[in-house]
Design a protein around this motif. Structure first.
Motif, short mmCIF file in Angstrom:
data_model
loop_
_atom_site.label_atom_id
_atom_site.label_comp_id
_atom_site.label_asym_id
_atom_site.label_seq_id
_atom_site.Cartn_x
_atom_site.Cartn_y
_atom_site.Cartn_z
N ALA A 177 -5.12 -3.39 -6.23
CA ALA A 177 -3.70 -3.02 -6.14
C ALA A 177 -3.54 -1.51 -5.91
CB ALA A 177 -2.90 -3.46 -7.36
N GLY A 178 -4.55 -0.89 -5.32
CA GLY A 178 -4.48 0.53 -5.01
C GLY A 178 -4.33 0.75 -3.51
N ILE A 179 -4.48 2.00 -3.11
CA ILE A 179 -4.42 2.35 -1.70
C ILE A 179 -5.19 3.65 -1.54
CG2 ILE A 179 -2.37 3.84 -1.70
CD1 ILE A 179 -2.55 1.02 0.75
N ASP A 180 -5.80 3.87 -0.38
CA ASP A 180 -6.49 5.14 -0.14
C ASP A 180 -6.05 5.70 1.21
OD1 ASP A 180 -8.08 7.32 0.10
OD2 ASP A 180 -9.98 6.30 -0.32
N LEU A 181 -5.11 6.65 1.15
CA LEU A 181 -4.61 7.26 2.38
C LEU A 181 -5.53 8.36 2.89
CD1 LEU A 181 -0.80 7.64 1.56
CD2 LEU A 181 -1.92 5.86 2.89
N SER A 182 -6.48 8.77 2.07
CA SER A 182 -7.26 9.97 2.40
C SER A 182 -8.45 9.70 3.31
CB SER A 182 -7.74 10.65 1.11
OG SER A 182 -8.76 9.88 0.51
N VAL A 183 -8.75 8.42 3.62
CA VAL A 183 -10.02 8.11 4.29
C VAL A 183 -10.23 8.87 5.60
CG1 VAL A 183 -10.59 5.91 3.21
CG2 VAL A 183 -8.99 5.97 5.13
N GLY A 184 -9.18 8.99 6.41
CA GLY A 184 -9.33 9.68 7.70
C GLY A 184 -9.71 11.13 7.52
N SER A 185 -9.01 11.83 6.62
CA SER A 185 -9.33 13.25 6.39
C SER A 185 -10.68 13.42 5.74
CB SER A 185 -8.32 13.91 5.47
OG SER A 185 -7.05 13.48 5.72
N VAL A 186 -11.01 12.51 4.83
CA VAL A 186 -12.31 12.60 4.17
C VAL A 186 -13.42 12.40 5.20
CG1 VAL A 186 -13.84 11.45 2.51
CG2 VAL A 186 -11.47 11.95 1.89
N LEU A 187 -13.18 11.47 6.12
CA LEU A 187 -14.14 11.23 7.20
C LEU A 187 -14.37 12.53 8.00
CD1 LEU A 187 -13.85 8.16 9.62
CD2 LEU A 187 -14.43 10.42 10.47
N VAL A 188 -13.28 13.18 8.37
CA VAL A 188 -13.39 14.42 9.16
C VAL A 188 -14.06 15.52 8.34
CG1 VAL A 188 -12.04 16.28 10.20
CG2 VAL A 188 -11.43 13.89 10.64
N PHE A 189 -13.65 15.64 7.08
CA PHE A 189 -14.26 16.67 6.23
C PHE A 189 -15.77 16.47 6.15
CE2 PHE A 189 -15.88 18.14 2.17
CZ PHE A 189 -15.34 19.41 2.06
N SER A 190 -16.19 15.22 5.94
CA SER A 190 -17.63 14.93 5.83
C SER A 190 -18.36 15.29 7.12
CB SER A 190 -17.84 13.45 5.54
OG SER A 190 -17.06 13.05 4.45
N GLN A 191 -17.72 14.97 8.24
CA GLN A 191 -18.31 15.32 9.54
C GLN A 191 -18.52 16.82 9.65
OE1 GLN A 191 -15.61 14.07 12.61
NE2 GLN A 191 -16.96 12.38 13.14
N ASN A 232 -10.44 11.27 -6.16
CA ASN A 232 -9.35 10.28 -6.09
C ASN A 232 -9.38 9.34 -7.29
OD1 ASN A 232 -8.10 10.99 -3.67
ND2 ASN A 232 -9.50 9.75 -2.43
N GLY A 233 -10.57 8.78 -7.53
CA GLY A 233 -10.72 7.78 -8.59
C GLY A 233 -10.38 8.34 -9.96
N VAL A 234 -10.88 9.54 -10.25
CA VAL A 234 -10.64 10.13 -11.56
C VAL A 234 -9.14 10.40 -11.74
CG1 VAL A 234 -11.01 12.20 -12.96
CG2 VAL A 234 -12.94 11.11 -11.82
N LEU A 235 -8.51 10.96 -10.71
CA LEU A 235 -7.08 11.27 -10.84
C LEU A 235 -6.27 9.98 -11.03
CD1 LEU A 235 -6.65 14.09 -8.16
CD2 LEU A 235 -6.49 14.30 -10.65
N ILE A 236 -6.63 8.93 -10.29
CA ILE A 236 -5.86 7.69 -10.37
C ILE A 236 -6.11 6.99 -11.70
CG2 ILE A 236 -5.68 5.35 -9.41
CD1 ILE A 236 -6.31 6.82 -6.63
N ALA A 237 -7.37 6.91 -12.11
CA ALA A 237 -7.70 6.15 -13.30
C ALA A 237 -7.30 6.88 -14.58
CB ALA A 237 -9.20 5.84 -13.32
N LYS A 238 -7.49 8.19 -14.60
CA LYS A 238 -7.29 8.91 -15.86
C LYS A 238 -5.85 9.40 -16.04
CE LYS A 238 -11.61 8.70 -17.19
NZ LYS A 238 -12.00 7.76 -18.26
N THR A 239 -5.21 9.84 -14.95
CA THR A 239 -3.85 10.35 -15.12
C THR A 239 -2.80 9.27 -14.88
OG1 THR A 239 -3.51 10.96 -12.82
CG2 THR A 239 -4.64 12.56 -14.21
N ARG A 240 -3.25 8.12 -14.39
CA ARG A 240 -2.34 7.02 -14.09
C ARG A 240 -1.27 7.40 -13.06
NH1 ARG A 240 -2.23 3.10 -18.77
NH2 ARG A 240 -4.38 3.25 -19.47
N MET A 241 -1.57 8.40 -12.23
CA MET A 241 -0.65 8.70 -11.14
C MET A 241 -0.80 7.61 -10.09
SD MET A 241 -0.66 12.79 -10.50
CE MET A 241 -2.38 13.11 -10.76
N PRO A 242 0.26 7.34 -9.33
CA PRO A 242 0.14 6.31 -8.29
C PRO A 242 -0.89 6.71 -7.24
CG PRO A 242 2.43 6.99 -8.57
CD PRO A 242 1.60 7.93 -9.38
N ALA A 243 -1.70 5.73 -6.82
CA ALA A 243 -2.75 6.00 -5.83
C ALA A 243 -2.15 6.54 -4.54
CB ALA A 243 -3.53 4.72 -5.56
#
Ligand code: ATP
Ligand code: MG
Lengths: 258, 348
Positions: B87-101, B137-148
């Motif tokens: 029930a989450g979402i990850d909008l960051s994948v495209g930027s993370v992909l570019v950053f890793s590149q 991402n995971g730590v912020l979502i799981a620990k602070t309960r902010m919306p993904a």
């Protein structure tokens, strides 16, 4: 009314002066409670008396603000449901706490999946067949005929879901089982099955705590009745020494304080 | 006494009857699954394109290109399937992909851009960068309960900004060792099967096994279905969510590295809609945005429907913009079917 019994020796699990507030709502205001080995204890009280809150504290789901919990006479802190599980305590929650998208067997084994033997097991592969077979047995014992063991729990009737939750707790409890209104959605036959189950659990030396608004049912099965009112335990009765009127009096505050 | 005997007898009957009845509900369930319908849609699309221009569409050359083009999105979408099932979402994948590149390319260039050591260092750099964003991402979502949605929107901007800062806004060139390009990038096993396709297929199969056959997958469904129930069942929900988002970041890093190998340069401008493409693929494949439901198989289908539509339209000379219209319609249809099923269940 009969005098409240004194604090007990030999309690398996006990709460002393437990407090819990939700904002301004004082759900529990110094509540005592005890579970004795091999007994069925009924926990009764009006809506909002704090019954579910007390159960959740004793099963590690909610943390108390104050007070003490003792297990076999020793003070313990139940940080999480896992701690309660390690003490042999299982709970049928009022809201059932089922994963609606998973099938009944998956729910029965949620958090304790059966792992395949050997290398596959080491990699975390689960044994769906074994879980399903054992789950089918558990359900049959409770007399529910789940025609479709693959159907997700969300598709089942309210009573069938309740029975799944009861089977889960009954399957795993080794010392104490809390049941928060386990028969509320059940038909006559299924409710009777749950009462049978409770008797069998008691027969095997485990303790049962039953929350119910159905007083005839309570009198049918309980050894002891503890009454909660406005977040305090106001009375403890032996079921065979008390009348329904007295219990109702304690619940509503008509007796005792007058 | 007799009472105790009864349940046992019933248990035996139930299991015998259960085996006979087992097949029928399974077929029903298969027929009712969104992924089955969406798979039929894919088959129809392929059939129509094949009938209209068999030579061009159904050629080995063309199908191979479709698969190569789809491989990096497929990898990202497999991870997104896990994320959305919780029930989450990850909008960051495209930027993370570019950053890793960018990180991998800068490192490989600094190391001289040749040799196996450089290739491996680049792989490590890309995957660790992706993993790090995923863990954040995971730590912020799981620990602070902010919306993904909000957390990953934030890291989307951060990763993108960081990538531009590191690269100066210009694609990093002359960084990828030739050995990497000729093998992983454009090489083929037995001269036929592109390594990119093999790697993406392998990751997809592993993802499917993880989701459908292991405890990790089971807990993923449980958390998406009812996180409080999962917690009460003793599942460490926070830790599990962190792992799921970490996997998403990690695989975004892998996809970035593979694209680097294919194009021999970073693709800074090319991933503005990768997140939405991955989410669309997952949802088209029948995974529920409300969590608890979904399959990797559906996601594979969901990746290929847009890819094949685009390709087919180009071959048929239809304005390629129609592809976007068609994909949008399929997406809405998939969500509508999910909605209908949920309503049917609530009535039950
Ligand atoms: N999570 C919560 N947040 C805020 N208030 C709560 C919460 N849980 C319980 N309460 C409040 O605490 C009080 C006791 O609630 P609890 O659920 O324990 O009652 P109960 O005896 O189980 O009632 P019922 O018979 O209706 O189930 C109520 O006033 C309730 O509103
Ligand atoms: Mg309650």
């Amino acid at each position: 009314m009969s005098p409240a019994l004194p604090a007990t020796d030999g309690a398996l699990l006990e709460a002393r002066g437990v407090e819990k507030s939700y904002g301004h709502v004082r759900a529990l205001q110094g509540t005592d409670f005890e579970v004795r080995p091999g007994e069925v204890t009924a926990l009764v009280g009006d809506n909002g008396a704090g019954k579910s809150t007390l159960i959740k504290i004793l099963s590690g789901t909610v943390q108390p603000d104050g007070g003490e919990i003792r297990f076999e006479g020793h003070p313990v802190t139940i940080h999480s449901p896992l701690d309660a599980r390690r003490m042999g305590v299982e709970t049928v929650y009022q809201d059932l706490a089922l994963a609606e998208d998973l099938d009944p067997a998956a729910n029965l084994f949620l958090g304790r999946e059966v792992i395949r033997p050997g290398l596959l097991g080491a990699l975390g592969f689960i044994d769906k067949r074994a879980m399903r077979a054992r789950a089918a047995e558990s359900f049959a014992t409770l007399g529910i005929d789940l025609q479709d063991m693959d159907a997700e729990v969300g598709m089942l009737s309210g009573g069938q879901r309740q029975t799944v939750a009861v089977s889960r707790a009954a399957t795993w409890a080794s010392r104490v089982i809390f049941m928060d209104e386990p028969t509320a959605a059940l038909g006559v036959v299924q409710a009777e099955r749950v009462l049978d189950l409770i008797r069998r659990i008691r027969g095997s030396g485990k303790s049962v705590v039953l929350i119910s608004h159905n007083l005839p049912q309570v009198f049918q099965i309980a050894d002891r009745i503890q009454v909660l009112r406005l977040g305090r335990r106001v009375a403890v009765f032996r079921a065979d020494e008390v009348s329904m009127e007295e219990v109702v009096g304690a619940m509503t505050g008509a007796a005792g304080e007058a | 006494m007799g009472r105790d005997g009864t349940p046992v007898g019933q248990a035996e009957q139930a299991s015998v009857a259960g085996e006979e009845q087992e097949i029928r509900p399974r077929l029903w369930r298969l027929a009712a699954a969104t992924s089955t319908w969406i798979f039929l849609v894919l088959v129809v699309i392929i059939a129509v394109f094949s009938i209209m221009n068999f030579e061009a569409f159904a050629s080995v050359f063309n199908l191979r290109n479709i698969m190569i083009d789809a491989s990096s999105l497929l990898i990202v979408a497999v991870a997104m399937t896990f994320v959305i099932i919780t029930a989450g979402i990850d909008l960051s994948v495209g930027s993370v992909l570019v950053f890793s590149q960018v990180v991998a390319a800068l490192l490989m260039r600094a190391m001289g851009a040749e040799g196996l050591g450089v290739i491996l260092a680049g792989l490590a750099a890309a995957t660790v960068s992706g993993l790090a964003w995923g863990v954040l991402n995971g730590v912020l979502i799981a620990k602070t309960r902010m919306p993904a949605l909000i957390v990953t929107l934030g890291t989307l901007g951060m990763a993108q900004g960081a990538a531009l800062l590191l690269s100066g806004g210009i694609n990093v060139r002359r960084a990828v060792p030739a050995e990497l390009v000729t093998t992983v990038g454009i090489g083929r096993l037995f001269g036929e099967i592109p390594y990119l396709v093999l790697i993406a297929t392998g990751i997809t199969i592993l993802g499917g096994i993880l989701l459908h056959l292991t405890r990790f997958g089971r807990h993923t469904y449980a958390i998406g279905s009812n996180p409080e129930a999962a917690r009460r069942a003793g599942i460490n929900v926070s830790r599990h969510l962190i792992k799921v988002y970490a996997m998403s970041g990690f695989l975004a890093g892998v996809a970035g590295y593979l694209l680097l190998a294919r194009f021999t340069t970073t693709t800074i401008e090319g991933h503005g809609t990768t997140n939405l493409q991955a989410i669309a693929a997952v949802v088209i494949g029948g995974t529920s945005l409300f969590g608890g439901i979904g399959t990797v198989f559906g996601t594979v289908v969901g990746v290929f429907i847009p890819a094949i539509l685009r390709n087919g339209f180009i071959i048929l000379g239809v304005e390629p913009f129609w592809q976007q219209v068609a994909v949008g319609a399929v997406l809405i249809l998939a969500v509508y079917v999910d909605q209908l099923k949920r309503r049917a269940r609530e009535r039950a």
